[in-house]
Scaffold this motif. Structure first.
Motif, PDB file in Angstrom:
ATOM      1  N   TYR A 190     -65.053 -15.149  11.802  1.00 53.45           N
ATOM      2  CA  TYR A 190     -63.692 -15.082  11.962  1.00 53.45           C
ATOM      3  C   TYR A 190     -62.841 -15.801  11.032  1.00 53.45           C
ATOM      4  N   LYS A 191     -61.851 -15.247  10.701  1.00 52.74           N
ATOM      5  CA  LYS A 191     -60.965 -15.808   9.593  1.00 52.74           C
ATOM      6  C   LYS A 191     -59.470 -16.120  10.365  1.00 52.74           C
ATOM      7  N   GLU A 192     -59.494 -17.438  10.725  1.00 49.81           N
ATOM      8  CA  GLU A 192     -58.295 -17.872  11.499  1.00 49.81           C
ATOM      9  C   GLU A 192     -57.064 -18.069  10.461  1.00 49.81           C
ATOM     10  N   VAL A 193     -56.594 -17.132  10.255  1.00 53.06           N
ATOM     11  CA  VAL A 193     -55.460 -17.374   9.386  1.00 53.06           C
ATOM     12  C   VAL A 193     -54.095 -17.243  10.019  1.00 53.06           C
ATOM     13  N   GLY A 194     -54.232 -17.035  11.351  1.00 51.75           N
ATOM     14  CA  GLY A 194     -52.733 -17.047  12.018  1.00 51.75           C
ATOM     15  C   GLY A 194     -52.339 -15.458  12.149  1.00 51.75           C
ATOM     16  N   GLY A 195     -51.413 -15.197  13.075  1.00 48.68           N
ATOM     17  CA  GLY A 195     -50.846 -13.667  13.201  1.00 48.68           C
ATOM     18  C   GLY A 195     -49.159 -13.828  13.525  1.00 48.68           C
ATOM     19  N   ILE A 196     -48.621 -13.073  12.759  1.00 45.95           N
ATOM     20  CA  ILE A 196     -46.975 -12.965  12.839  1.00 45.95           C
ATOM     21  C   ILE A 196     -46.588 -11.551  13.341  1.00 45.95           C
TER      22      ILE A 196
ATOM     23  N   PRO B 211     -36.432 -16.058   9.970  1.00 49.51           N
ATOM     24  CA  PRO B 211     -36.819 -15.262   8.690  1.00 49.51           C
ATOM     25  C   PRO B 211     -37.608 -16.058   7.759  1.00 49.51           C
ATOM     26  N   GLU B 212     -36.744 -17.282   7.348  1.00 46.20           N
ATOM     27  CA  GLU B 212     -37.429 -18.135   6.281  1.00 46.20           C
ATOM     28  C   GLU B 212     -38.616 -18.726   6.763  1.00 46.20           C
ATOM     29  N   GLU B 213     -38.659 -19.012   7.949  1.00 48.15           N
ATOM     30  CA  GLU B 213     -40.187 -19.534   8.301  1.00 48.15           C
ATOM     31  C   GLU B 213     -41.191 -18.637   8.145  1.00 48.15           C
ATOM     32  N   VAL B 214     -40.824 -17.302   8.618  1.00 47.02           N
ATOM     33  CA  VAL B 214     -41.842 -16.076   8.448  1.00 47.02           C
ATOM     34  C   VAL B 214     -42.391 -16.006   6.828  1.00 47.02           C
ATOM     35  N   THR B 215     -41.193 -16.229   6.011  1.00 44.55           N
ATOM     36  CA  THR B 215     -41.615 -16.173   4.495  1.00 44.55           C
ATOM     37  C   THR B 215     -42.302 -17.310   3.928  1.00 44.55           C
TER      38      THR B 215
ATOM     39  N   GLY C   2     -36.519 -12.517  12.588  1.00 41.24           N
ATOM     40  CA  GLY C   2     -37.215 -13.522  12.985  1.00 41.24           C
ATOM     41  C   GLY C   2     -38.503 -13.080  13.227  1.00 41.24           C
ATOM     42  N   GLY C   3     -39.704 -13.918  13.905  1.00 44.00           N
ATOM     43  CA  GLY C   3     -40.981 -13.486  14.044  1.00 44.00           C
ATOM     44  C   GLY C   3     -41.490 -14.584  15.083  1.00 44.00           C
ATOM     45  N   TYR C   4     -42.475 -14.025  15.580  1.00 43.36           N
ATOM     46  CA  TYR C   4     -43.338 -14.556  16.278  1.00 43.36           C
ATOM     47  C   TYR C   4     -44.915 -15.038  15.915  1.00 43.36           C
ATOM     48  N   TYR C   5     -45.160 -16.257  16.157  1.00 44.08           N
ATOM     49  CA  TYR C   5     -46.354 -16.717  15.286  1.00 44.08           C
ATOM     50  C   TYR C   5     -47.359 -17.316  16.276  1.00 44.08           C
ATOM     51  N   SER C   6     -48.672 -16.798  16.103  1.00 45.61           N
ATOM     52  CA  SER C   6     -49.712 -17.412  16.885  1.00 45.61           C
ATOM     53  C   SER C   6     -50.688 -17.982  15.882  1.00 45.61           C
TER      54      SER C   6
END
Length: 859
Positions: free
Chosen positions: A91-97, A129-133, A146-150
């Motif tokens: 498993y590659k825990e890279v996060g999801g947006i 948006p800046e945190e997404v990038t 914007g985005g949702y981050y897990s």
């Protein structure tokens, strides 16, 4: 994994399908001590040629249905423990947006945070948006709001995970047999599983699990088991190497699985085995998703018209190595706007806008990959009613396969689905939940396509199908409802009134007690529901309850069986009615039912459950001994309830019976005539007011309805729909199975200990007795009211400790209580929080709502 295993002559359990579901299940069964498991597949292993082979393996854990998030979270934990053949973690825990391009999608992402919090996922966040990038530098921040981050989302290669799971299962004694197509399942004279017939021989066995996903329907059809599994296509592409990703270039040709992967998937195996180096990404406004494959970007698209192949045309891998679950790429779907809900922008255009680095780059590998859909988008799991030993595990993705297999293995071994943190209710995943029409290919094809269409849409929890596959089941009162302009919603195929436009005049009458409603909670709601509610409380109403599940239990041993089935004392005289529960072996509430003894050897069992009510029928039939017949009489009996303070006055005008309290006490039943219609009447009411439920053969239903409506005219009787019923029942504290009552809680946690008699014997008694003694009570039901009398919320949002801001539960069901003047919510909380008077908060649509635990019932 060897390709040289030979087929054994017998086994305890045969799993058909060695994809991610079959491999997970084999591992889980061996972990529980089984060493007689055999897994067969038509393809090579671990690159079988099914969906697990071509899938990019992205794992977004957050979903509105709790069961999917719980499955995904367990899968993540399990895959993190697996070691691939290359010595690396699987498993590659890279996060999801997930990103938003519209304000509506930003609201959706806020709901993502709330669902993740409710289901216990780790550290969900909203991003600018800046945190997404910051996480995804190649995303154009000007294109998003914007985005949702897990942070614990990630990626797992299906092939790598299958191989690792299979090796663990083989260490536990399981056998895997590749290149072996299953042709049939043999049943004995009693209709029980006897053997699995393959192209290479027959394996005698006690159990077989159909874990073939897109091929599941065909195998079921051989047994007259009509599984509503639809194969659907979606597109996946991988770009040429990008300079911006050069630092992540990977040569995977020395990976131990590469040669076998290449044999099945061709050159694209060089990309599919390459790991991501940054968060996986979704642009759901354009039905697209992304992950990196080394120095390439993978682009997945649901952004095209649905394609549902005929299962009979799927076949298997061909001799040239072409993968059975992959079809040729449709260029038009990528370069033209063909999705019915997204007609203005081609997928490639939307993709290049979001990630400009891909613009004008060659799409090096392209294909249409298949996966399996079900009518409600959830897995199809469990033991098939009427065929002992036959189990199904289908319509399951890599993301959910680990948790689904764990729950299923526990179900097979102990009789109760559970995950490490406790039991998990699978009512909405149960293979027996479907009605007869759902097994037709017409229905499966159309609804499979519709499920594909809405995969990335913003779907309201009360949304119902429109257009295709509607108007299938009509209650006998259907035309009477149409004449009164009913707003009809589909539930288990039934067209049921939610409210009646003919009651619009009541809104003005009660408007000072109906709070205004806007926003998300106002969708699919009408103030007419509120007016119908208040009219029933103060006058009288008539409700069509034909779609409630109804069972007749008949036979010389019916009395003993009903007692064994039910938690209450079921020593009833003919005509007596009793509320009781059915529990599973672990003491979880399997259903709440009303039981009427209608004759010496005959009982009528009534239950709610709506779309999952058939699970109750399957459960009762599974428990029934010889000498007892269980008939599903849902369709053969029309049913309605006349309820409200004036109900006795109305019915007394047309019933040839004395309806006084002395002559017709509460919780009793009688048979009489309503004018010229024969009726079995129960003095009970799910609305919580004076009332009688009326049952008659279906052909009399519309006549009975009109008789009662005509008799009630002078009392201003009104029909009312499910919207009013839901708010009426919640004020009275009546549970709705599948929402605020299910198998994850025992009767004492659910506040239903009054329906248990421990002096009787029943299924699950040992566990229920332990709960009665205070053991296994982790949560207690709590009735909440919002402190703001104008506010309304929906279910599945977190309940918070106001002192620590930590989630202590979630809202199981919520409706505005128009008689009490507050929104009512039911939840389960740690015992110290479930005491009346306790203050809590509910996070809903980004705001915290103060709420108070109340004594129940409220009225």
């Amino acid at each position: 994994m060897s390709d040289r295993n030979t087929l054994p002559s017998d086994a305890g359990t045969v799993i058909v399908g060695a994809g991610i579901v079959g491999c997970n299940l084999a591992y889980q069964l061996t972990e529980l001590g089984r060493d007689d498991v055999v897994v067969v597949d038509q393809g090579p292993m671990p690159t079988t040629g099914g969906s697990s082979t071509h899938a990019p393996g992205i794992m977004f854990q957050t979903a509105e249905p709790k069961v999917l998030s719980k499955f995904a979270n367990y899968s993540r934990q399990l895959y993190s423990e697996l070691e691939g053949r290359d010595g690396q973690q699987a498993y590659k825990e890279v996060g999801g947006i997930e990103v938003a391009r519209t304000e509506e999608r930003m609201d959706f992402l806020q709901r993502r945070v709330e669902h993740a919090t409710a289901w216990g996922l780790e550290d969900p966040q909203l991003l600018t948006p800046e945190e997404v990038t910051d996480h995804l530098p190649l995303v154009d921040s000007d294109r998003i709001l914007g985005g949702y981050y897990s942070p614990t989302d990630g990626q797992a290669s299906g092939v790598v995970a299958c191989d690792a799971l299979a090796r663990r299962a083989m260490d536990g004694g399981a056998e895997f047999v590749p290149h072996t197509r299953t042709e049939d399942i043999e049943l004995d004279e009693d209709g029980d599983v006897q053997a699995v017939v393959t192209e290479n021989g027959t394996v005698a066995c006690d159990e077989v699990v159909v874990a073939t996903n897109i091929w599941a329907r065909q195998l079921g059809e051989k047994l007259d088991v009509h599984l509503p599994v639809a194969p659907v296509e979606h597109q996946y592409t991988m770009t040429e190497s990008l300079d911006e990703l050069a630092d992540n270039a990977q040569d995977v040709t020395d990976h131990p699985l590469f040669e076998g992967y290449e044999n099945v998937s061709g050159e694209k195996a060089k990309r599919l085995l390459a790991n991501p180096d940054r968060p996986i990404l979704r642009d759901q406004d354009n039905a697209m998703y992304y992950r990196t494959h080394g120095d390439s970007y993978g682009i997945g698209s649901y952004n095209h018209e649905p394609v549902v192949p005929d299962p009979d045309d799927l076949g298997g891998n061909d001799p040239d190595g072409n993968q059975a679950s992959v079809h040729d790429f449709s260029e038009r779907f990528m370069n033209e706007a063909t999705h019915p809900d997204r007609p203005d922008k081609a997928p490639r255009t939307a993709s290049d806008e979001l990630i400009p680095a891909t613009k004008d780059k060659e799409l090096e590998f392209k294909y249409n990959g298949m996966f399996a859909e079900s009518p409600n988008g959830l897995p199809i799991m469990g033991p098939v009613q009427g065929t002992a030993g036959l189990w199904v595990a289908s319509a399951i993705w890599i993301t959910h396969a680990g948790g689904a297999a764990k729950a299923l293995a526990e179900w097979m071994e102990t009789g109760m689905p559970k995950l490490p943190d406790g039991p998990i209710d699978l009512a909405h995943c149960d293979v027996n939940r479907f009605d007869a029409h759902e097994g037709s290919w017409d229905f499966t094809r159309d609804i499979g396509g519709e499920e594909y269409r809405i995969v990335y849409n913003i779907v309201h929890p009360k949304w119902v199908w429109e257009g295709k596959q509607r108007d299938i089941r009509r209650t006998p009162m259907y035309h009477a409802h149409e004449r009164r302009d009913a707003e009809l919603w589909a539930s288990a195929g039934w067209e049921e009134p939610q409210w009646f436009e003919s009651n619009a005049d009541l809104v003005e009458r009660y408007e000072d007690r109906i709070p205004d409603r806007d926003g998300w909670e106002a969708k699919y709601w009408s103030p007419i529901e509120a007016a119908e509610h208040l009219h029933v409380r103060e006058h009288v109403g008539l409700h069509d309850m034909t779609a409630f599940n109804k069972m007749e239990v008949v036979g010389p041993d019916a009395d003993a069986f009903v007692q064994r089935l039910c938690t209450n004392d079921m020593d009833l005289d003919v005509g007596q009615v009793r509320y009781t529960l059915m529990c599973n072996e672990a003491g979880g509430v399997r259903a709440d039912i009303t039981v009427t003894r209608t004759d010496d050897d005959r009982y009528l069992l009534l239950t709610t459950g709506r779309e999952v009510g058939n699970n109750h029928v399957a459960w009762v039939r599974e428990q029934a001994p010889e000498g007892v017949v269980v008939n599903d009489v849902t369709s053969s009996l029309a049913a309605m309830v006349c309820t409200g303070p004036d109900a006795r006055k109305v019915l007394s005008k047309v019933a040839d019976a004395d309806l006084s309290d002395d002559a017709f006490p509460y919780f009793t039943s009688q048979q009489f005539y309503v004018k010229n219609v024969p009726v079995t009447a129960l003095r009970v009411s799910y609305a919580g007011e004076l009332g009688w439920e009326l049952y008659t053969p279906s052909e009399y239903g519309e006549t009975l309805w009109e008789h009662v409506m005509e008799a009630g005219a002078e009392y201003d009787i009104r029909p009312y729909g499910n919207g009013a019923l839901d708010s009426l029942r919640i004020e009275k504290g009546f549970r709705l199975w599948g929402e605020d009552l299910h198998t994850e809680h025992n009767p004492y946690e659910a506040g239903l200990g009054f329906a248990v008699d421990l002096d009787t014997d029943f299924v699950g008694k040992e566990a229920v007795a332990a709960a009665a003694a205070g053991d296994n009570v982790r949560h207690e039901v709590a009735c909440l009211t919002l402190d703001d009398p104008e506010a309304a919320i929906l279910a599945d949002r977190p309940v918070l400790d106001p002192e620590t801001d930590e989630a202590i539960g979630y809202v199981h069901s919520a409706e505005y209580g128009y008689s009490v003047g507050a929104c009512v919510a039911y939840t389960y909380l740690p015992p110290e929080f479930a005491e009346p008077g306790t203050d809590v908060e509910i996070l809903y649509e980004g705001e915290k709502y103060a709420a108070t635990v109340e004594e129940e019932p409220l009225i």
